[in-house]
Design a protein around this motif. Structure first.
Motif, PDB file in Angstrom:
ATOM      1  N   GLY A  17       1.347  -2.379  15.627  1.00  0.00           N
ATOM      2  CA  GLY A  17       1.163  -1.506  14.535  1.00  0.00           C
ATOM      3  C   GLY A  17       3.018  -1.906  14.012  1.00  0.00           C
ATOM      4  O   GLY A  17       3.500  -1.165  12.949  1.00  0.00           O
ATOM      5  N   GLU A  21       0.522 -14.132  18.942  1.00  0.00           N
ATOM      6  CA  GLU A  21      -0.456 -13.296  20.393  1.00  0.00           C
ATOM      7  C   GLU A  21      -1.025 -14.890  20.772  1.00  0.00           C
ATOM      8  O   GLU A  21      -2.516 -14.801  21.264  1.00  0.00           O
ATOM      9  N   ILE A  27       6.624  -1.438   5.667  1.00  0.00           N
ATOM     10  CA  ILE A  27       6.094  -2.119   6.688  1.00  0.00           C
ATOM     11  C   ILE A  27       7.793  -2.212   7.744  1.00  0.00           C
ATOM     12  O   ILE A  27       7.322  -2.875   8.657  1.00  0.00           O
ATOM     13  N   GLY A  52       1.059  -0.873   0.178  1.00  0.00           N
ATOM     14  CA  GLY A  52       0.210   0.052   0.352  1.00  0.00           C
ATOM     15  C   GLY A  52       1.003   0.898  -0.107  1.00  0.00           C
ATOM     16  O   GLY A  52       0.675   2.664   0.676  1.00  0.00           O
ATOM     17  N   THR A  95       3.061  -8.987  12.996  1.00  0.00           N
ATOM     18  CA  THR A  95       2.584 -10.044  12.209  1.00  0.00           C
ATOM     19  C   THR A  95       2.995  -9.947  10.726  1.00  0.00           C
ATOM     20  O   THR A  95       2.495 -10.822   9.845  1.00  0.00           O
TER      21      THR A  95
HETATM   22  N1  ATP Z   1      -1.898  -5.320   3.355  1.00  0.00           N
HETATM   23  C1  ATP Z   1      -1.354  -3.506   3.816  1.00  0.00           C
HETATM   24  N2  ATP Z   1      -1.254  -2.738   3.088  1.00  0.00           N
HETATM   25  C2  ATP Z   1      -1.370  -1.722   3.872  1.00  0.00           C
HETATM   26  N3  ATP Z   1      -0.355  -1.965   5.251  1.00  0.00           N
HETATM   27  C3  ATP Z   1      -0.405  -2.830   6.287  1.00  0.00           C
HETATM   28  C4  ATP Z   1      -0.716  -3.520   5.622  1.00  0.00           C
HETATM   29  N4  ATP Z   1      -0.152  -4.992   6.530  1.00  0.00           N
HETATM   30  C5  ATP Z   1       0.142  -4.380   7.599  1.00  0.00           C
HETATM   31  N5  ATP Z   1      -0.373  -2.807   6.895  1.00  0.00           N
HETATM   32  C6  ATP Z   1       0.551  -2.023   8.571  1.00  0.00           C
HETATM   33  O1  ATP Z   1       1.664  -2.410   8.411  1.00  0.00           O
HETATM   34  C7  ATP Z   1       1.528  -1.858   9.432  1.00  0.00           C
HETATM   35  C8  ATP Z   1       2.004  -3.330  10.628  1.00  0.00           C
HETATM   36  O2  ATP Z   1       1.346  -4.652  10.813  1.00  0.00           O
HETATM   37  P1  ATP Z   1       1.357  -5.795  11.382  1.00  0.00           P
HETATM   38  O3  ATP Z   1      -0.399  -5.846  11.505  1.00  0.00           O
HETATM   39  O4  ATP Z   1       2.932  -6.515  11.001  1.00  0.00           O
HETATM   40  O5  ATP Z   1       1.469  -4.975  12.980  1.00  0.00           O
HETATM   41  P2  ATP Z   1       1.735  -5.348  14.719  1.00  0.00           P
HETATM   42  O6  ATP Z   1       2.829  -5.546  14.741  1.00  0.00           O
HETATM   43  O7  ATP Z   1       1.153  -7.303  14.442  1.00  0.00           O
HETATM   44  O8  ATP Z   1       0.685  -5.060  14.985  1.00  0.00           O
HETATM   45  P3  ATP Z   1      -0.551  -5.452  16.695  1.00  0.00           P
HETATM   46  O9  ATP Z   1       0.001  -5.544  17.954  1.00  0.00           O
HETATM   47  O10 ATP Z   1      -1.445  -4.017  16.113  1.00  0.00           O
HETATM   48  O11 ATP Z   1      -1.152  -6.886  16.126  1.00  0.00           O
HETATM   49  C9  ATP Z   1       0.458  -1.408  10.001  1.00  0.00           C
HETATM   50  O12 ATP Z   1       0.939  -0.673  10.344  1.00  0.00           O
HETATM   51  C10 ATP Z   1      -0.010  -2.143   9.294  1.00  0.00           C
HETATM   52  O13 ATP Z   1      -1.212  -0.874   8.790  1.00  0.00           O
END
Ligand code: ATP
Ligand code: MG
Length: 239
Positions: free
Chosen positions: A38, A160, A18, A14, A42
């Motif tokens: 974020g 998690e 990341i 997007g 994941t």
């Molecule tokens: N396919 C995608 N397109 C755009 N942005 C994305 C996409 N996948 C993840 N993001 C963005 O990437 C960042 C990291 O997301 P991710 O889900 O890996 O975080 P996280 O550490 O697992 O968070 P949480 O603790 O909330 O689960 C976030 O800002 C999310 O909005």
């Protein structure tokens, strides 16, 4: 090379970066990944699982590319997704638990027997025929974790794993996981969940903020989380 190897791996989606330039060789038995909401935890798990390809760099699990060699990856990796609704495929608890064993070649009656035995061992024999839709969020999470454990993969990627579990259930699962010989990669925002790991990686804004033994990484992580919490935690969401 055995273990999980990321070489200068980045991931963008997007129009946004990341994960940036991650170089890691994860060969320990117990690996924890911590970080804020974020921070990219994941996404890193999805990269290791081969569900997404790195935009640059490479990812290998025990010498295979998990993205191109899906069959080999799926036989090695068990994945617990953060959201159970993205994982559950079947209408009943026993069918969900039996699925992985069916994939591994067990005939349905034997897979169902094994599923029921697993439920009995957990004191939940009465759940066997229950529709998954009648389970609570935490109960669904428990079911997904059990389904992953049924298959005994060489490496477990757990996103998690304790989210939504009540204290007795979390304690039981902790004991189960502690007894496993396999490699475990546990993602959590909670330092306590990975305090017993061999190695902890702290992700911040898609980069490695710290990497080392939990006694070294977790106090620094907890202190930083407390510091952010003391300021207005939401102000940086707009950035
Ligand atoms: N396919 C995608 N397109 C755009 N942005 C994305 C996409 N996948 C993840 N993001 C963005 O990437 C960042 C990291 O997301 P991710 O889900 O890996 O975080 P996280 O550490 O697992 O968070 P949480 O603790 O909330 O689960 C976030 O800002 C999310 O909005
Ligand atoms: Mg996440």
């Amino acid at each position: 090379m055995t273990g999980i190897a990321l070489r200068d791996a980045s991931y963008a989606a997007g129009g946004k970066t990341i994960l940036s330039g991650l170089s890691l060789h994860l060969a320990e038995r117990r690996i924890g990944i911590v970080g804020r909401n974020g921070s990219g935890k994941t996404t890193l798990l999805r990269l290791i699982a081969g569900l997404v390809a790195p935009s640059t760099g490479s990812v290998q699990v025990d010498g295979i590319d998990p993205c191109t060699d899906r069959k080999a990856a799926l036989s090695r990796l068990g994945i617990l997704f953060q959201n159970p609704d993205h994982q559950i495929l079947f209408p009943t608890v026993e069918e969900e638990l039996a699925f992985g064993l069916r994939q591994q070649g067990l005939p349905q009656p034997r897979a169902l027997d094994a599923a029921r035995a697993a439920l009995r061992a957990e004191g939940r024999a009465h759940w066997a025929a229950a529709p998954v839709s009648t389970l609570s969020g935490g109960q669904k999470h428990w079911l997904c974790l059990q389904a992953v454990l049924m298959m005994q993969p060489q490496t477990l990627l757990l996103d998690e794993p304790f989210a939504g579990l009540d204290l007795p259930t979390a304690a039981r699962i902790t004991r189960r996981l502690a007894g496993l010989a396999q490699r475990l990669v546990t993602i959590s925002h909670d330092p306590a969940a990975v305090a017993g790991a061999d190695r902890v990686i702290w992700l911040d804004a898609g980069r490695v903020a710290a990497d080392g033994p939990p006694a070294q990484v977790l106090p620094a992580f907890a202190a930083e989380m407390a510091r952010i919490g003391d300021s207005d935690a939401d102000t940086d969401l707009a950035g």
